[in-house]
Design a protein around this motif. Structure first.
Motif, PDB file in Angstrom:
ATOM      1  N   ASN A  27       0.900  -1.300  -0.194  1.00  0.00           N
ATOM      2  CA  ASN A  27      -0.177   0.130  -0.027  1.00  0.00           C
ATOM      3  C   ASN A  27       0.984   1.161  -0.051  1.00  0.00           C
ATOM      4  N   ILE A  28       1.522   1.565  -1.164  1.00  0.00           N
ATOM      5  CA  ILE A  28       2.453   2.637  -1.296  1.00  0.00           C
ATOM      6  C   ILE A  28       2.231   3.443  -2.224  1.00  0.00           C
ATOM      7  N   GLU A  29       2.607   4.866  -2.408  1.00  0.00           N
ATOM      8  CA  GLU A  29       2.537   5.665  -3.349  1.00  0.00           C
ATOM      9  C   GLU A  29       3.873   6.122  -3.625  1.00  0.00           C
ATOM     10  N   VAL A  30       4.279   6.022  -4.949  1.00  0.00           N
ATOM     11  CA  VAL A  30       5.787   6.474  -5.161  1.00  0.00           C
ATOM     12  C   VAL A  30       5.780   7.643  -5.988  1.00  0.00           C
ATOM     13  N   PHE A  31       6.625   8.480  -5.590  1.00  0.00           N
ATOM     14  CA  PHE A  31       6.867   9.879  -6.411  1.00  0.00           C
ATOM     15  C   PHE A  31       8.163  10.004  -6.611  1.00  0.00           C
ATOM     16  N   ALA A  32       8.329  10.689  -7.873  1.00  0.00           N
ATOM     17  CA  ALA A  32       9.817  10.809  -8.382  1.00  0.00           C
ATOM     18  C   ALA A  32      10.111  12.443  -8.141  1.00  0.00           C
ATOM     19  N   ALA A  33      11.224  12.649  -7.617  1.00  0.00           N
ATOM     20  CA  ALA A  33      11.616  14.108  -7.361  1.00  0.00           C
ATOM     21  C   ALA A  33      12.510  14.487  -8.590  1.00  0.00           C
ATOM     22  N   LYS A  47       4.307   9.145  -9.991  1.00  0.00           N
ATOM     23  CA  LYS A  47       4.038  10.672 -10.135  1.00  0.00           C
ATOM     24  C   LYS A  47       5.403  11.482  -9.792  1.00  0.00           C
ATOM     25  N   SER A  48       5.482  12.384 -11.033  1.00  0.00           N
ATOM     26  CA  SER A  48       6.673  13.224 -10.962  1.00  0.00           C
ATOM     27  C   SER A  48       6.683  14.633 -10.414  1.00  0.00           C
TER      28      SER A  48
END
Length: 291
Positions: A27-33, A47-48
């Protein structure tokens, strides 16, 4: 759980994203910085978001994240100016856990940025996991690719020292698992391959994989500096890289650790496997260089 990945466009960061995308029932959401999120896309539901170590106005994006993968941009060596503000902002924003890509034997290399960053993180209130990785196998297929493609040689100030090379795929596997853990403890993992070899042996393995003779030529400090400058390297970056290779020369990069096998319950990738897995990178680059 919301996870933010810095260095998302790099070898380790992108591989960590791949590992997180492959996790089942997580149950994770991954974001790219990234600097330019409008121009950057990733597979899966990643998501970026805009983030820049050199632009404090972007640090507000840290709010709302549970875990942060922190990777020092290679061109940044001024830790107090560029990295400390990010760590402070993460703590203030409520980030609970930092997974930092560090350096094997960092406790013996107090002059390196990695040591200073570890100290700052340990002084914070955030939980931490340090990925103390050995020399990347992928350095040969990225940083030193040009030398191998154009000159059929490896030119480094590493003498006859041995290195317990680490594949970034193994580093990313441990990193992704640490980021996804909800009850992580403060810990440092020494991540290496299962063998220590010299660059002469590296050259022999690449020769076998690529089907042409690759040689290793030990460089002097001055010779290496001039060579890297000619290729566009910045002085501060070259100094850090030179220090790391001198560590190898004096036998400090040969340690073999068992942490990877304990965490992942499998053997680490060998340099031979890496060489054959990536031979097309060398071949394609050579084809382009010859046109």
């Amino acid at each position: 759980m919301r996870i933010l990945i810095t260095g998302a466009n790099g070898n380790v960061g992108s591989e960590i994203i791949t590992n997180l995308n492959q996790m089942k029932n997580a149950n994770i959401e991954v974001f790219a910085a990234v600097r330019n999120p409008e121009k950057t896309t990733f597979a899966g539901n990643v998501k970026s978001v805009k983030f820049d170590f050199e632009d404090p106005s972007t640090f507000s994006i840290l709010t709302g994240f549970d875990s942060l993968f922190l990777m020092r941009p290679p061109h940044i060596s001024n830790v107090p100016k560029y990295i400390k503000p990010v760590i402070d902002a993460a703590e203030k924003a409520g980030v609970k856990h930092i997974v930092f890509l560090s350096l094997l034997g960092v406790e013996h290399n107090k002059i390196t940025p990695h040591y200073k960053i570890e100290q700052l993180i340990m002084k914070s209130t955030m939980r931490y996991t340090f990925l103390r990785a050995g020399f990347f196998m992928q350095n040969l297929s990225t940083t030193h690719l040009r030398d191998i493609v154009e000159d059929d040689r490896i030119y480094l100030p590493a003498g006859n020292g041995k290195t317990s090379f680490t594949d970034i795929r193994d580093i990313a596997a441990v990193g992704a698992k640490a980021l996804a853990e909800t009850n992580s403890k403060n810990i440092g993992y020494d991540i290496t391959g299962s063998e220590a070899i010299t660059y002469y042996e590296v050259a022999d393995i690449l020769t076998n994989a690529l089907g042409r003779k690759i040689t290793y030529q030990p460089a002097s400090i001055i010779g290496f500096y001039r060579h890297m400058r000619k290729q566009g390297g910045k002085p501060a970056y070259i100094v850090v890289v030179t220090i790391l290779y001198l560590v190898t020369k004096f036998g400090k990069a040969a340690n073999i650790a068992c942490d990877f096998e304990k965490v992942m319950a499998r053997k680490p990738i060998t340099f031979r496997q890496f060489a054959f897995d990536t031979k097309e990178i060398f071949s394609n680059a050579r084809s382009i260089a010859s046109t």
